[in-house]
Design a protein around this motif. Structure first.
Motif, mmCIF file in Angstrom:
data_model
loop_
_atom_site.group_PDB
_atom_site.id
_atom_site.type_symbol
_atom_site.label_atom_id
_atom_site.label_comp_id
_atom_site.label_asym_id
_atom_site.label_seq_id
_atom_site.Cartn_x
_atom_site.Cartn_y
_atom_site.Cartn_z
ATOM 1 N N PHE A 1 0.854 -1.184 0.000
ATOM 2 C CA PHE A 1 0.000 0.000 0.000
ATOM 3 C C PHE A 1 0.894 1.240 0.000
ATOM 4 O O PHE A 1 1.658 1.457 0.948
ATOM 5 N N ALA A 2 0.792 2.043 -1.039
ATOM 6 C CA ALA A 2 1.633 3.236 -1.165
ATOM 7 C C ALA A 2 0.759 4.473 -1.296
ATOM 8 O O ALA A 2 -0.321 4.433 -1.898
ATOM 9 N N GLY A 3 1.238 5.586 -0.741
ATOM 10 C CA GLY A 3 0.484 6.831 -0.853
ATOM 11 C C GLY A 3 0.847 7.814 0.233
ATOM 12 O O GLY A 3 1.606 7.490 1.156
ATOM 13 N N PRO A 4 0.318 9.030 0.159
ATOM 14 C CA PRO A 4 0.622 10.071 1.152
ATOM 15 C C PRO A 4 0.165 9.670 2.549
ATOM 16 O O PRO A 4 -0.683 8.797 2.716
ATOM 17 N N LYS A 5 0.706 10.339 3.530
ATOM 18 C CA LYS A 5 0.352 10.072 4.929
ATOM 19 C C LYS A 5 -1.112 10.417 5.178
ATOM 20 O O LYS A 5 -1.676 11.328 4.569
ATOM 21 N N GLY A 6 -1.713 9.658 6.098
ATOM 22 C CA GLY A 6 -3.074 9.959 6.518
ATOM 23 C C GLY A 6 -4.167 9.635 5.528
ATOM 24 O O GLY A 6 -5.292 10.108 5.664
ATOM 25 N N THR A 7 -3.858 8.808 4.504
ATOM 26 C CA THR A 7 -4.867 8.504 3.484
ATOM 27 C C THR A 7 -5.536 7.151 3.695
ATOM 28 O O THR A 7 -6.388 6.752 2.903
ATOM 29 N N ILE B 1 3.817 -4.301 7.845
ATOM 30 C CA ILE B 1 5.077 -3.565 8.036
ATOM 31 C C ILE B 1 4.849 -2.124 7.581
ATOM 32 O O ILE B 1 4.777 -1.857 6.373
ATOM 33 N N ASP B 2 4.711 -1.227 8.540
ATOM 34 C CA ASP B 2 4.439 0.185 8.232
ATOM 35 C C ASP B 2 5.741 0.926 7.942
ATOM 36 O O ASP B 2 6.776 0.639 8.550
ATOM 37 N N GLU B 3 5.677 1.893 7.020
ATOM 38 C CA GLU B 3 6.856 2.654 6.581
ATOM 39 C C GLU B 3 7.988 1.702 6.189
ATOM 40 O O GLU B 3 9.136 1.848 6.614
ATOM 41 N N CYS B 4 7.660 0.728 5.361
ATOM 42 C CA CYS B 4 8.623 -0.322 5.008
ATOM 43 C C CYS B 4 9.852 0.211 4.273
ATOM 44 O O CYS B 4 10.891 -0.448 4.255
ATOM 45 N N ILE C 1 1.525 -7.423 4.379
ATOM 46 C CA ILE C 1 0.986 -6.149 3.889
ATOM 47 C C ILE C 1 2.012 -5.068 4.221
ATOM 48 O O ILE C 1 2.225 -4.748 5.401
ATOM 49 N N LEU C 2 2.662 -4.517 3.197
ATOM 50 C CA LEU C 2 3.650 -3.462 3.385
ATOM 51 C C LEU C 2 2.997 -2.113 3.106
ATOM 52 O O LEU C 2 2.226 -1.974 2.150
ATOM 53 N N ALA C 3 3.292 -1.142 3.927
ATOM 54 C CA ALA C 3 2.746 0.212 3.742
ATOM 55 C C ALA C 3 3.898 1.205 3.690
ATOM 56 O O ALA C 3 4.867 1.092 4.456
ATOM 57 N N THR C 4 3.808 2.164 2.780
ATOM 58 C CA THR C 4 4.893 3.146 2.645
ATOM 59 C C THR C 4 4.379 4.455 2.062
ATOM 60 O O THR C 4 3.412 4.472 1.289
ATOM 61 N N PRO D 1 12.980 -1.548 -2.824
ATOM 62 C CA PRO D 1 13.710 -2.232 -3.904
ATOM 63 C C PRO D 1 12.770 -2.876 -4.914
ATOM 64 O O PRO D 1 11.690 -3.371 -4.560
ATOM 65 N N ALA D 2 13.204 -2.885 -6.170
ATOM 66 C CA ALA D 2 12.386 -3.457 -7.248
ATOM 67 C C ALA D 2 12.109 -4.932 -7.018
ATOM 68 O O ALA D 2 11.053 -5.449 -7.416
ATOM 69 N N THR D 3 13.044 -5.627 -6.371
ATOM 70 C CA THR D 3 12.850 -7.051 -6.106
ATOM 71 C C THR D 3 11.693 -7.286 -5.138
ATOM 72 O O THR D 3 11.020 -8.317 -5.209
ATOM 73 N N ILE D 4 11.457 -6.342 -4.247
ATOM 74 C CA ILE D 4 10.318 -6.433 -3.324
ATOM 75 C C ILE D 4 9.028 -6.062 -4.045
ATOM 76 O O ILE D 4 7.999 -6.737 -3.919
ATOM 77 N N LEU D 5 9.080 -4.970 -4.823
ATOM 78 C CA LEU D 5 7.888 -4.500 -5.538
ATOM 79 C C LEU D 5 7.331 -5.570 -6.467
ATOM 80 O O LEU D 5 6.110 -5.736 -6.584
ATOM 81 N N SER D 6 8.224 -6.291 -7.139
ATOM 82 C CA SER D 6 7.786 -7.277 -8.133
ATOM 83 C C SER D 6 7.070 -8.470 -7.503
ATOM 84 O O SER D 6 6.413 -9.246 -8.205
ATOM 85 N N ARG D 7 7.190 -8.619 -6.188
ATOM 86 C CA ARG D 7 6.571 -9.754 -5.501
ATOM 87 C C ARG D 7 5.311 -9.358 -4.732
ATOM 88 O O ARG D 7 4.784 -10.149 -3.957
ATOM 89 N N CYS D 8 4.880 -8.121 -4.922
ATOM 90 C CA CYS D 8 3.700 -7.622 -4.202
ATOM 91 C C CYS D 8 2.645 -7.116 -5.174
ATOM 92 O O CYS D 8 2.972 -6.637 -6.265
ATOM 93 N N GLN D 9 1.400 -7.195 -4.772
ATOM 94 C CA GLN D 9 0.332 -6.473 -5.470
ATOM 95 C C GLN D 9 0.327 -5.049 -4.931
ATOM 96 O O GLN D 9 0.150 -4.838 -3.732
ATOM 97 N N GLN D 10 0.541 -4.084 -5.816
ATOM 98 C CA GLN D 10 0.677 -2.698 -5.353
ATOM 99 C C GLN D 10 -0.621 -1.920 -5.541
ATOM 100 O O GLN D 10 -1.254 -1.986 -6.603
ATOM 101 N N PHE D 11 -0.989 -1.178 -4.503
ATOM 102 C CA PHE D 11 -2.179 -0.320 -4.536
ATOM 103 C C PHE D 11 -1.764 1.098 -4.144
ATOM 104 O O PHE D 11 -1.120 1.293 -3.104
ATOM 105 N N ASP D 12 -2.124 2.063 -4.980
ATOM 106 C CA ASP D 12 -1.739 3.458 -4.746
ATOM 107 C C ASP D 12 -2.914 4.244 -4.169
ATOM 108 O O ASP D 12 -3.954 4.408 -4.817
ATOM 109 N N PHE D 13 -2.727 4.721 -2.953
ATOM 110 C CA PHE D 13 -3.752 5.518 -2.275
ATOM 111 C C PHE D 13 -3.634 6.976 -2.719
ATOM 112 O O PHE D 13 -2.518 7.486 -2.913
#
Length: 500
Positions: free
Chosen positions: A42-48, A123-126, A151-154, A161-173
């Protein structure tokens, strides 16, 4: 101790999450069909709502009712809500970022869930994890146990790292709209039984930068203004409570700057300092006002969602100010924004921005050095002067010229060295005239590729398009001026010539 509003009104179901419909739709569909991934980002600005959605998702995975929407009543849901669940592990990577913490986590995930189907790791702020910690986590993400979901949040996905991103389903908040935040704040205020003006709600929403959590936290802060009296909280009271500047002061400062009234500008800043105004917020308001003026001046069809109490004033400013001046000013105050955070004199960055602004406004780029007595020279006589003779009357400010050189240096070190020996002579209409010491230097400066670099840098630094020309220095005139200065110095200090 009472529960803070943002915790009290934290969504507990997907239907309560605002502004993230694109994410809710995918997650609910996946839960209903049973297509569950082993890792999410889960990626996106703080507080979303990243951590909030992660917790709802964790409840949905282990809800004993087996539905996409958690029931919040079964034992698993209740334990997660109360923070007592052994099947949910939350890690703050900002403070647990090393390889030892990840190794410990890998040991924990080996054990089967105690109650539900899955053991969920949030894992928050991964992005704060060290490189070694990411490498240790990678092996688990590649071959995770069947009962483990990560569930990684950032807030900074580009640092993962790209190696981590490629193994996750990414959702942009995404950030919430002002209208959506105002609706939520109005609902909370009604449930908490206190009144607040619509202008006040809009102000809080604009200060939150699209973050529901920040908006609710500000609402919680100003809620106390209504505890003793059952009256509506006004926008004026909110500004006073939060130490915010007024839009009137912002436009007053901009007006002083464009009228070159530096003394009044400095007096206004000092007055705001005495009032205890938050200069970080005030500077943001100045940049925001300049942005509005620039967009209106350029004919942009934009509906400003921030409070528009001074829209008439914005339109007036847009009619009187040239776009290049507005752009230059906006860049100046953007630079001062970061300086305010570290300055030991709070008002200094703003005062410096005001002082520099006079160098960036139109003809103020040129510093007139000639005596006022020579200002009566006729136009005909002035036209007969060579560019170098005009240089004795006008030249580019040395601070700006140094900034221009620094902008050229990364593109071409040889050109930078040539220009260090050259002198900026004068700006004539849309042309900057330089003076070189040698013919070879002049020819190199006027080469096409070098002219392009110089002209592009001038446009970036000065906020206006200028062409480049180059002449040779009048060495005899320089030599004569140096001899005259030496003789004047000798006369002043009473130095007599020594016979050889």
């Amino acid at each position: 101790m009472s529960l803070s509003l943002y915790r009290k009104y934290r969504p507990q179901k997907f239907k309560d999450v605002h502004s993230q419909d694109h994410i809710k739709k995918v997650l609910v569909s996946a839960l209903e069909s049973g297509r569950i991934s082993h890792a999410y980002l889960f990626a996106g600005p703080k507080g979303t709502g990243k951590t909030t959605v992660a917790r709802i998702l964790a409840k949905a995975f282990n809800c004993q009712k087996g539905k996409a929407e958690p029931c919040n009543k079964c034992q698993s849901c209740v334990e997660i809500i109360s923070g007592k669940s052994l099947d949910l592990i939350e890690i703050d990577a900002a403070s647990n970022r090393g390889i030892d913490e990840v190794r410990e986590l890998r040991e924990k995930v080996k054990f089967a869930p105690s109650l539900g189907k899955y053991k969920v790791i949030i894992i928050d702020e991964c992005h704060m994890l060290t490189r070694e910690a990411f490498n240790a986590l990678l092996k688990t993400l590649e071959e995770p146990p069947a009962h483990v979901i990560f569930i990684l949040a950032t807030t900074e996905a580009h640092k993962v790292p790209a190696t981590i991103l490629s193994r996750c389903q990414q959702f942009d908040f995404k950030r919430a709209k002002i209208k959506e935040i105002v609706q939520l704040l109005s609902k909370i205020a009604k449930e908490e039984d206190f009144k607040i003006s619509s202008e006040g709600l809009n102000l809080i929403a604009s200060l939150s930068d699209g973050a529901f959590r920040d908006a609710i936290s500000i609402l919680d802060q100003i809620k106390s203004l209504n505890l003793t009296q059952n009256k509506e909280i006004s926008v004026k009271e909110i500004r006073a409570a939060l130490g915010l500047g007024k839009w009137e002061s912002v436009y007053q400062l901009i007006g002083y700057i464009f009228q070159s009234k530096q003394d009044k500008s400095f007096d206004l800043i000092e007055e705001l300092f005495v009032q205890g105004i938050d200069f970080l917020n005030f500077n943001q308001m100045v940049v925001s006002a300049l942005r509005r003026i620039l967009l209106l001046k350029m004919g942009a069809q934009t509906n400003f969602e921030q409070e528009d109490e001074n829209l008439t004033e914005i339109v007036k400013k847009a009619q009187a100010i040239a776009p290049d001046k507005i752009l230059a000013l906006a860049n100046l105050f953007l630079e001062s924004q970061s300086q305010i955070k570290t300055s030991f004199i709070l008002q200094l960055p703003l005062e410096l921005a005001i002082a520099k602004s006079q160098l960036l406004l139109g003809q103020d780029i040129l510093k007139v050095t000639a005596n006022k007595e020579t200002s009566n020279i006729s136009d005909a006589a002035a036209d007969r002067k060579t560019p170098y003779q005009k240089a004795t009357e006008q030249n580019i400010n040395p601070v700006l010229w140094e900034k221009i050189l620094n902008g050229i240096k990364p593109h071409n070190h040889s050109l930078f060295a040539l220009l260090k020996d050259a002198k900026p002579v004068i700006i004539e209409e849309n042309k900057l005239v330089l003076a070189a010491q040698f013919k070879f230097h002049k020819e190199k400066i006027l080469q096409h590729q070098n002219r392009v670099i110089i002209e592009q840098t001038l446009s970036q630094v000065l906020g206006r398009d200028l062409l480049i020309d180059c002449i040779l220095l009048d060495k005899e005139k320089i030599k004569q001026e140096e001899e005259d200065m030496l003789l004047s110095a000798k006369d002043l200090f009473g130095v007599e010539e020594q016979d050889e």
